[in-house]
Design a protein around this motif. Structure first.
Motif, mmCIF file in Angstrom:
data_model
loop_
_atom_site.group_PDB
_atom_site.id
_atom_site.type_symbol
_atom_site.label_atom_id
_atom_site.label_comp_id
_atom_site.label_asym_id
_atom_site.label_seq_id
_atom_site.Cartn_x
_atom_site.Cartn_y
_atom_site.Cartn_z
ATOM 1 N N LEU A 175 -2.154 9.293 52.244
ATOM 2 C CA LEU A 175 -2.463 10.530 52.963
ATOM 3 C C LEU A 175 -2.210 11.753 52.089
ATOM 4 O O LEU A 175 -3.020 12.678 52.048
ATOM 5 N N GLU A 176 -1.086 11.717 51.360
ATOM 6 C CA GLU A 176 -0.765 12.827 50.467
ATOM 7 C C GLU A 176 -1.850 12.964 49.394
ATOM 8 O O GLU A 176 -2.274 14.079 49.057
ATOM 9 N N THR A 177 -2.320 11.829 48.874
ATOM 10 C CA THR A 177 -3.358 11.840 47.846
ATOM 11 C C THR A 177 -4.643 12.463 48.393
ATOM 12 O O THR A 177 -5.261 13.316 47.746
ATOM 13 N N LEU A 178 -5.029 12.031 49.594
ATOM 14 C CA LEU A 178 -6.244 12.574 50.217
ATOM 15 C C LEU A 178 -6.097 14.075 50.430
ATOM 16 O O LEU A 178 -7.018 14.851 50.159
ATOM 17 N N ARG A 179 -4.926 14.480 50.911
ATOM 18 C CA ARG A 179 -4.694 15.893 51.210
ATOM 19 C C ARG A 179 -4.827 16.730 49.934
ATOM 20 O O ARG A 179 -5.538 17.736 49.909
ATOM 21 N N ILE A 180 -4.170 16.259 48.863
ATOM 22 C CA ILE A 180 -4.223 17.014 47.606
ATOM 23 C C ILE A 180 -5.651 17.056 47.062
ATOM 24 O O ILE A 180 -6.139 18.099 46.632
ATOM 25 N N ALA A 181 -6.342 15.919 47.120
ATOM 26 C CA ALA A 181 -7.713 15.865 46.592
ATOM 27 C C ALA A 181 -8.604 16.839 47.358
ATOM 28 O O ALA A 181 -9.450 17.531 46.780
ATOM 29 N N LEU A 182 -8.395 16.913 48.655
ATOM 30 C CA LEU A 182 -9.192 17.800 49.503
ATOM 31 C C LEU A 182 -8.918 19.261 49.158
ATOM 32 O O LEU A 182 -9.841 20.067 48.998
ATOM 33 N N ILE A 183 -7.632 19.599 49.037
ATOM 34 C CA ILE A 183 -7.266 20.980 48.720
ATOM 35 C C ILE A 183 -7.808 21.362 47.341
ATOM 36 O O ILE A 183 -8.382 22.443 47.156
ATOM 37 N N VAL A 184 -7.675 20.448 46.380
ATOM 38 C CA VAL A 184 -8.147 20.723 45.025
ATOM 39 C C VAL A 184 -9.657 20.949 45.030
ATOM 40 O O VAL A 184 -10.166 21.899 44.423
ATOM 41 N N ALA A 185 -10.384 20.082 45.755
ATOM 42 C CA ALA A 185 -11.845 20.236 45.809
ATOM 43 C C ALA A 185 -12.213 21.571 46.453
ATOM 44 O O ALA A 185 -13.123 22.273 45.987
ATOM 45 N N ALA A 186 -11.487 21.944 47.507
ATOM 46 C CA ALA A 186 -11.791 23.201 48.201
ATOM 47 C C ALA A 186 -11.539 24.400 47.282
ATOM 48 O O ALA A 186 -12.383 25.305 47.186
ATOM 49 N N ILE A 187 -10.396 24.405 46.589
ATOM 50 C CA ILE A 187 -10.089 25.536 45.702
ATOM 51 C C ILE A 187 -11.096 25.591 44.543
ATOM 52 O O ILE A 187 -11.574 26.664 44.170
ATOM 53 N N CYS A 188 -11.427 24.422 44.001
ATOM 54 C CA CYS A 188 -12.405 24.380 42.909
ATOM 55 C C CYS A 188 -13.735 24.967 43.374
ATOM 56 O O CYS A 188 -14.419 25.653 42.619
ATOM 57 N N LEU A 189 -14.095 24.689 44.624
ATOM 58 C CA LEU A 189 -15.364 25.198 45.148
ATOM 59 C C LEU A 189 -15.312 26.720 45.272
ATOM 60 O O LEU A 189 -16.222 27.427 44.829
ATOM 61 N N VAL A 190 -14.214 27.207 45.841
ATOM 62 C CA VAL A 190 -14.074 28.652 46.051
ATOM 63 C C VAL A 190 -14.088 29.389 44.701
ATOM 64 O O VAL A 190 -14.679 30.455 44.558
ATOM 65 N N LEU A 191 -13.432 28.812 43.700
ATOM 66 C CA LEU A 191 -13.411 29.446 42.381
ATOM 67 C C LEU A 191 -14.688 29.158 41.605
ATOM 68 O O LEU A 191 -15.195 30.007 40.868
ATOM 69 N N GLY A 192 -15.191 27.940 41.761
ATOM 70 C CA GLY A 192 -16.283 27.477 40.914
ATOM 71 C C GLY A 192 -17.631 28.059 41.285
ATOM 72 O O GLY A 192 -18.455 28.330 40.401
#
Lengths: 351, 279
Positions: free
Chosen positions: B63-80
């Protein structure tokens, strides 16, 4: 087919037969090089200056070093028969586990003479105790000036008088013992460990431990960078940092001393030369040279006289240090290590 | 069947050229991976899978892995997304400079970059010291050795994986469509939002899938920046293999991770295709 060709084939067949029939001869045939696997870093240079150079001189076989010690890799090597290491370092609990799983060659007492080692270490059939090391407390001496210095694990736990972030190893080893000592258990009556009591005490310090370190290099660097002000590390790591001028003190009181093991993987193709390497490592003079560089003493009782008097206060086996420490009970850890590691993994990430 | 044979004749050279890399992959990648995965069913039962899926520790780590992956993807999208847009509309000179900045870290070892973050984000690191000196904060911020540190480090490593797919799609968008939209009365914002963004969604989905799936298996960054308290599944697998020698369980966890990654990639592809049919 010409006569010479037949003779050549015959010769090849004969050679093959001899090699098959006389495995001892094949084993002692000199390889060009052997690989010794250990922790790397400063240790690699010290091993070379002391034992490897002597081995190369004595036998004309080049010593190649690799790192780090890795149980998974050892098992993969032995199970696939593709054994790259002649000798590898392991922490002693891992070495015991490896012995249990049949991953190790027995030490040949005819080659490796441990008669000048402490009696309990002579009896280790598959494990060569090359050195001893301690997990000690270390702190920034600019944050904790003279007169206000932590000296016990109770002090380490005392965040009121010794405030600031702390670092400990990400492992139950040592930490369970430290917790019990902090909770008032006599350092000489630790085993068998009262695990419930230890974890309960660890709960208290957990919010103040900002880093659970995994590598030796990390443990000292955290204090150098002031990422933490109090921590634990293996004594040689703090020694190296102090040598580089870092404002760090280490505390021997209530530190945990333990064996560092070297072993030969089961089926190592140069097992004979691996035994010879261990034999070189019993030499007290060379152990002295090694200890002078990294402050990890050899276990030959005669080694002390070859150690620099200036270095001796930094050695875990120095009599003033030894009496204030406790020896890790390897048997307890071999029996309970897996359960403790599993419990630790859950404890450390629990909120 | 005959079509296949015809195809074979026609594609002969291509197949011949593909054989070597294919054999290479089979021998040096597929076979060892399959061997490793076969450990998961050693003993002929699914006990390892059962443990991996029911044990609280592994569930929590997944669950922690999924949560981090999701947050990372979201931030990458907002910045990218804005970054890709900037690069797409920039003059060739500025685009080159922008790509150089984006690619330079991409060519640096993850390990080096991770250590660099330790210097920047530490309690006594550059960022905290600056903020303290400026009087903006009076206590160092906890940016390292926790989830925040892991996320910052991962976003930095993975940002190019988000930018490139979006950029390549943006470059292909016909700018005249935007002019046409404005010609039909749309404001520039409306034209951007209702014409440009939907046309670039394939890039967004491709980038998000890449970043998310790569995040799931991340190892070095969480191991070094997590301070031991952030446990991602890759770190746990490494511990199982190296420390506990429990290769059966490690293989089972790895298979579940692989299945999750494939499943999520398939789901995103589905979403993407669905989106295309809507337009």
């Amino acid at each position: 087919m010409t006569i010479s060709k037949m003779a050549w084939l015959g010769g090849v067949a004969l050679a093959a037969a001899v090699a098959w029939a006389v495995p001892v001869a094949a084993q002692t045939a000199k390889p060009a090089q052997i690989v010794v696997n250990a922790s790397g870093g400063a240790q690699a240079a010290a091993l070379r200056k002391s034992f490897y150079e002597e081995f190369e001189k004595r036998f004309g076989i080049r010593v190649v070093d690799s790192s780090p010690p890795d149980m998974g890799k050892l098992r993969a090597m032995v199970t696939t028969g593709n054994i790259e290491w002649a000798v590898t370092e392991l922490n002693v609990e891992d070495a015991m586990l490896a012995q249990e799983q049949g991953l190790l060659e027995p030490i040949d007492p005819k080659i490796v003479d441990r008669s000048r080692f402490p009696a309990n270490l002579q009896g280790r059939t598959h494990i060569f105790t090359r050195s001893a090391y301690s997990t000690v407390m270390g702190y920034r001496n600019d944050i904790f000036p003279a007169g206000k210095r932590p000296t016990t694990w109770a002090d380490f736990w005392n965040v009121k008088d010794f405030p600031g972030p702390r670092a400990m190893q990400n492992s139950p080893i040592d930490n369970l013992e430290f917790a019990l000592i902090a909770d008032g258990v006599d350092k000489d009556k630790l085993y068998p460990l009262d695990v419930e009591r230890a974890f309960k005490k660890l709960d208290q310090i957990k919010p103040h431990v900002t880093v659970w370190w995994t590598t030796g290099a990390q443990s000292a660097q955290l204090l150098i960078d002031k990422e933490v002000v109090l921590g634990t590390a293996w004594n040689g790591r703090y020694y190296a940092a102090i040598q580089q001028g870092a404002p760090i003190n280490m505390e021997w009181n209530q530190a945990g001393i333990k064996e560092s093991a070297f072993v030969i993987p089961k089926g190592a193709k140069d097992a004979h030369w691996a035994q010879q390497m261990l034999s070189v490592m019993t030499d007290p003079k060379l152990q002295g040279i090694y200890a002078n560089i990294v402050t990890y003493p050899g276990l030959n009782l005669d080694a002390t006289q070859y150690t620099d008097p200036k270095i001796q206060p930094f050695l875990p086996t120095h009599k003033d240090n030894l009496s204030r420490q406790w020896w890790q009970d390897v048997d307890w850890w071999v029996k309970n290590g897996k359960t403790m590691q599993d419990r630790w993994s859950r404890w450390v990430i629990a909120k | 069947m005959s079509a296949g044979l015809l195809g074979l004749r026609r594609d002969g050279p291509a197949i011949a050229m593909g054989t070597v890399p294919l054999l290479f992959l089979l021998l040096l990648f597929v076979y060892p991976v399959a061997r490793l995965l076969s450990f998961s069913v050693e003993g002929g039962n699914f006990a390892h899978f059962e443990k991996a899926l029911t044990d609280g520790l592994y569930v929590q780590v997944f669950l922690e892995t999924l949560r981090i992956a999701l947050i990372v993807a979201a931030i990458c999208l907002v910045l990218g997304y804005p970054l890709a847009y900037g690069l797409a509309i920039a003059s060739p000179l500025w685009a080159t400079i922008g790509f150089a900045f984006l690619l330079l870290p991409f060519w640096t070892s993850v390990l080096v970059r991770t250590y660099a973050w330790m210097i920047l984000l530490g309690r006594n690191g550059l960022l905290n010291r600056t903020l303290l000196d400026l009087g903006i904060i009076d206590q160092p911020l906890a940016l390292l050795h926790n989830r925040t540190g892991v996320i910052i480090g991962m976003v930095h490593v993975l940002l190019p994986y988000m930018v490139f797919p979006i950029y390549s799609v943006m470059r292909r968008v016909d700018r005249q469509l935007l002019s046409a939209a404005e010609g039909l009365g749309a404001s520039p914002t409306q034209a951007f939002r209702r014409v440009f963004v939907p046309l670039t969604l394939p890039g967004v989905f491709a980038g998000a899938t890449l970043v998310f799936v790569i995040s799931l298996g991340f190892f070095i960054t969480p191991a070094l920046l997590g301070g031991g308290r952030v446990m991602m599944i890759g770190v746990q697998i490494e511990r199982l293999v190296r420390q506990f020698l429990d290769w059966g369980l490690a293989a089972a966890v790895a298979i579940i991770l692989l299945a999750a990654a494939l499943g999520i990639a398939a789901l995103l592809r589905r979403l993407l295709r669905g989106d295309l049919t809507w337009s």
